[in-house]
Design a protein around this motif. Structure first.
Motif, PDB file in Angstrom:
ATOM      1  N   PRO A  80       0.659  -1.248  -0.079  1.00 41.05           N
ATOM      2  CA  PRO A  80       0.080  -0.045  -0.055  1.00 41.05           C
ATOM      3  C   PRO A  80       0.790   1.396  -0.007  1.00 41.05           C
ATOM      4  N   PRO A  81       1.947   1.631   0.701  1.00 38.35           N
ATOM      5  CA  PRO A  81       2.745   2.681   0.553  1.00 38.35           C
ATOM      6  C   PRO A  81       3.275   2.987  -0.858  1.00 38.35           C
ATOM      7  N   VAL A  82       3.723   2.014  -1.460  1.00 35.69           N
ATOM      8  CA  VAL A  82       4.161   2.193  -2.878  1.00 35.69           C
ATOM      9  C   VAL A  82       3.181   2.543  -3.696  1.00 35.69           C
ATOM     10  N   LYS A  83       3.515   3.893  -4.165  1.00 34.44           N
ATOM     11  CA  LYS A  83       2.896   4.537  -5.121  1.00 34.44           C
ATOM     12  C   LYS A  83       2.970   4.252  -6.730  1.00 34.44           C
ATOM     13  N   VAL A  84       3.155   3.144  -7.174  1.00 34.88           N
ATOM     14  CA  VAL A  84       3.606   2.654  -8.421  1.00 34.88           C
ATOM     15  C   VAL A  84       2.529   1.950  -9.160  1.00 34.88           C
ATOM     16  N   PRO A  85       2.034   2.121 -10.141  1.00 35.68           N
ATOM     17  CA  PRO A  85       1.072   1.380 -10.749  1.00 35.68           C
ATOM     18  C   PRO A  85       1.754  -0.237 -10.671  1.00 35.68           C
ATOM     19  N   THR A  86       0.504  -1.193 -10.275  1.00 35.72           N
ATOM     20  CA  THR A  86       0.812  -2.508 -10.014  1.00 35.72           C
ATOM     21  C   THR A  86      -0.163  -3.351 -10.461  1.00 35.72           C
ATOM     22  N   LEU A  87       0.144  -4.453 -11.071  1.00 41.47           N
ATOM     23  CA  LEU A  87      -0.806  -5.204 -11.559  1.00 41.47           C
ATOM     24  C   LEU A  87      -0.575  -6.677 -10.977  1.00 41.47           C
ATOM     25  N   ILE A  88      -1.577  -7.242 -10.083  1.00 43.38           N
ATOM     26  CA  ILE A  88      -1.595  -8.343  -9.459  1.00 43.38           C
ATOM     27  C   ILE A  88      -2.286  -9.514 -10.395  1.00 43.38           C
ATOM     28  N   LEU A  89      -1.634 -10.845 -10.727  1.00 45.12           N
ATOM     29  CA  LEU A  89      -2.411 -11.829 -11.254  1.00 45.12           C
ATOM     30  C   LEU A  89      -2.466 -12.802 -10.365  1.00 45.12           C
ATOM     31  N   ALA A  90      -3.552 -13.405 -10.171  1.00 38.09           N
ATOM     32  CA  ALA A  90      -3.821 -14.496  -9.105  1.00 38.09           C
ATOM     33  C   ALA A  90      -4.964 -15.447  -9.600  1.00 38.09           C
ATOM     34  N   SER A  91      -4.596 -16.750  -8.906  1.00 35.55           N
ATOM     35  CA  SER A  91      -5.704 -17.839  -9.388  1.00 35.55           C
ATOM     36  C   SER A  91      -6.702 -18.009  -8.205  1.00 35.55           C
ATOM     37  N   ASN A  92      -7.767 -18.595  -8.731  1.00 28.20           N
ATOM     38  CA  ASN A  92      -8.765 -18.756  -7.708  1.00 28.20           C
ATOM     39  C   ASN A  92      -8.620 -20.309  -7.014  1.00 28.20           C
ATOM     40  N   VAL A  93      -7.646 -20.927  -7.609  1.00 30.15           N
ATOM     41  CA  VAL A  93      -7.338 -22.322  -7.072  1.00 30.15           C
ATOM     42  C   VAL A  93      -6.111 -22.498  -6.521  1.00 30.15           C
ATOM     43  N   ASP A  94      -5.454 -21.487  -6.355  1.00 29.79           N
ATOM     44  CA  ASP A  94      -4.092 -21.350  -5.894  1.00 29.79           C
ATOM     45  C   ASP A  94      -3.998 -21.039  -4.359  1.00 29.79           C
ATOM     46  N   ASN A  95      -3.675 -22.200  -3.345  1.00 26.95           N
ATOM     47  CA  ASN A  95      -3.737 -21.794  -2.060  1.00 26.95           C
ATOM     48  C   ASN A  95      -2.460 -21.065  -1.627  1.00 26.95           C
ATOM     49  N   VAL A  96      -1.566 -21.023  -2.216  1.00 32.59           N
ATOM     50  CA  VAL A  96      -0.284 -20.129  -2.029  1.00 32.59           C
ATOM     51  C   VAL A  96      -0.534 -18.710  -2.202  1.00 32.59           C
ATOM     52  N   ALA A  97      -1.254 -18.379  -3.212  1.00 35.04           N
ATOM     53  CA  ALA A  97      -1.614 -16.860  -3.489  1.00 35.04           C
ATOM     54  C   ALA A  97      -2.866 -16.826  -4.076  1.00 35.04           C
ATOM     55  N   PRO A  98      -3.862 -16.917  -3.260  1.00 33.66           N
ATOM     56  CA  PRO A  98      -5.151 -17.082  -3.637  1.00 33.66           C
ATOM     57  C   PRO A  98      -5.641 -15.698  -3.853  1.00 33.66           C
ATOM     58  N   PHE A  99      -6.394 -15.663  -5.146  1.00 31.65           N
ATOM     59  CA  PHE A  99      -6.904 -14.259  -5.643  1.00 31.65           C
ATOM     60  C   PHE A  99      -7.672 -13.596  -4.622  1.00 31.65           C
ATOM     61  N   GLU A 100      -8.681 -14.197  -4.061  1.00 30.14           N
ATOM     62  CA  GLU A 100      -9.374 -13.551  -2.858  1.00 30.14           C
ATOM     63  C   GLU A 100      -8.738 -12.752  -1.921  1.00 30.14           C
ATOM     64  N   TYR A 101      -7.404 -13.347  -1.410  1.00 29.97           N
ATOM     65  CA  TYR A 101      -6.543 -12.753  -0.797  1.00 29.97           C
ATOM     66  C   TYR A 101      -6.021 -11.326  -1.152  1.00 29.97           C
ATOM     67  N   PHE A 102      -5.869 -11.267  -2.234  1.00 34.31           N
ATOM     68  CA  PHE A 102      -5.253  -9.880  -2.611  1.00 34.31           C
ATOM     69  C   PHE A 102      -6.362  -8.958  -3.291  1.00 34.31           C
ATOM     70  N   LYS A 103      -7.471  -9.458  -3.410  1.00 35.88           N
ATOM     71  CA  LYS A 103      -8.743  -8.738  -3.878  1.00 35.88           C
ATOM     72  C   LYS A 103      -8.751  -7.413  -3.225  1.00 35.88           C
ATOM     73  N   THR A 104      -8.789  -7.257  -1.836  1.00 35.60           N
ATOM     74  CA  THR A 104      -8.931  -6.131  -1.065  1.00 35.60           C
ATOM     75  C   THR A 104      -7.783  -5.066  -1.202  1.00 35.60           C
ATOM     76  N   LEU A 105      -6.480  -5.446  -2.042  1.00 31.92           N
ATOM     77  CA  LEU A 105      -5.499  -4.421  -2.141  1.00 31.92           C
ATOM     78  C   LEU A 105      -5.912  -3.598  -3.424  1.00 31.92           C
ATOM     79  N   GLU A 106      -6.999  -3.911  -4.242  1.00 38.58           N
ATOM     80  CA  GLU A 106      -7.355  -3.010  -5.241  1.00 38.58           C
ATOM     81  C   GLU A 106      -7.431  -1.601  -4.777  1.00 38.58           C
ATOM     82  N   SER A 107      -6.787  -0.791  -5.578  1.00 42.33           N
ATOM     83  CA  SER A 107      -6.775   0.770  -5.156  1.00 42.33           C
ATOM     84  C   SER A 107      -6.583   1.467  -6.396  1.00 42.33           C
ATOM     85  N   ARG A 108      -6.231   2.763  -6.244  1.00 41.70           N
ATOM     86  CA  ARG A 108      -5.945   3.854  -7.396  1.00 41.70           C
ATOM     87  C   ARG A 108      -4.608   3.173  -8.259  1.00 41.70           C
ATOM     88  N   TYR A 109      -3.834   2.741  -7.567  1.00 44.97           N
ATOM     89  CA  TYR A 109      -2.492   2.202  -8.150  1.00 44.97           C
ATOM     90  C   TYR A 109      -2.465   0.666  -8.393  1.00 44.97           C
TER      91      TYR A 109
END
Length: 322
Positions: free
Chosen positions: A260-289
């Motif tokens: 969140p403190p990094v003001k750099v455009p960021t694209l996160i790609l994650a899978s719905n079946v990946d328990n190591v990096a689940p999509f839902e875990y990162f969805k809340t990081l959606e922001s202006r950047y």
């Protein structure tokens, strides 16, 4: 009573031993994933160069791959076959210059995940090269051609990565400068961006979730039989001991804390079946950047393989960063 006490002490000693085993494995040079023996020749034939980069003040050396953009072909096919125990999955993408009308200029630094190496990122690097990027892919500490015996766990890789970037001649790292990181490499990418002011964008592929959780989930995939013997508690204790000995704050390995403190455009790609990096875990990081996109039904270790779905998200995002 005496027998119960002895059994209890034995169980405690066994659990402590398991935690110590986990700590030892995490603190040792990482066992490489299976890479075809002819991979160096394949990379050389495709125009990639393997180089050595030494850092006397950082007490070590590492190897890295460099490759220039692909500008002399009008069409490129990307094909990858993943063979599992019960399934075979093919990933195919065909691109031509009508779809990619103008080659970009810029540099993509690519950071592999824990257990990977520079070679594991080269398939995706070929895609970036066709888009017009120079690519730079180092081996992280404790991996591949690194002389370090311990992994850097993302935070201890930053000095090496940023020094390597600075050492390259301007013709081999033209701006804009982007970083793609996979799994633990995604955390390293964020930490590099926190220390530099010239990063134009971050692409985070299946970024590692909170470290304890990630190690536990990966252990169930890569050490299925061992994970049935070593308890979840022991694995987590081993992770905690490892970070404590390395003086690494667990919060520095949590994307929810460091991104969140990094003001750099960021694209996160994650899978719905990946328990190591689940999509839902990162969805809340959606922001202006930060944009978070789902790659459905994709295994964690295949998240750095380009296909039409990934291209659908990645290419338009990169075009907006011009």
């Amino acid at each position: 009573m005496y027998r119960k006490l002895c059994f209890g002490l034995f169980a405690v000693a066994l659990l402590q031993g398991c935690a110590t085993y986990v700590e030892h494995k995490l603190s040792s040079r990482v066992e490489p994933l299976g890479i075809p023996a002819n991979m160096p020749e394949v990379i050389a034939d495709l125009g990639g160069e393997q180089r050595q980069f030494c850092m006397p003040y950082l007490d070590g050396c590492t190897q890295y791959l460099y490759a220039p953009p692909i500008t002399d072909v009008n069409k490129r096919n990307f094909e990858f076959t993943a063979v599992g125990e019960n399934t075979t999955q093919e990933y195919k993408l065909s691109l031509n210059r009508q779809q990619i009308p103008e080659a970009r200029r810029g540099t993509m630094v690519m950071l592999h995940g824990y257990g990977g190496s520079k070679e594991t990122m080269f398939f995706l690097a070929e895609y970036y090269r066709f888009l017009g990027f120079h690519v730079v892919i180092p081996d992280l500490k404790g991996h591949g051609g690194s002389s370090h015996e311990q992994p850097g766990f993302a935070v201890d890789d930053v000095a090496m990565i940023t020094t390597l970037i600075n050492s390259l001649p301007a013709r081999e790292r033209p701006h804009p400068l982007f970083i793609t990181g996979f799994s633990m490499g995604a955390l390293a990418a964020v930490h590099v961006a926190r220390q530099r002011n010239d990063i134009s964008g971050l692409v985070l592929l299946a970024p590692m979730r909170q470290f304890e959780d990630a190690v536990y989930e990966v252990s169930k995939i890569t050490h299925e039989q061992t994970s049935k013997i070593v308890s979840e508690k022991s694995i987590r204790e081993g992770v905690q001991k490892t970070l404590m000995k390395r003086d690494i704050d667990p919060a520095t390995l949590d994307l929810h804390q460091v991104l969140p403190p990094v003001k750099v455009p960021t694209l996160i790609l994650a899978s719905n079946v990946d328990n190591v990096a689940p999509f839902e875990y990162f969805k809340t990081l959606e922001s202006r950047y930060v944009n978070v996109k789902e790659i459905p039904e994709r295994h964690h270790f295949l998240m750095a393989i380009i296909d039409p779905k990934m291209h659908e998200h990645l290419y338009p995002w990169l075009q907006r960063r011009r």
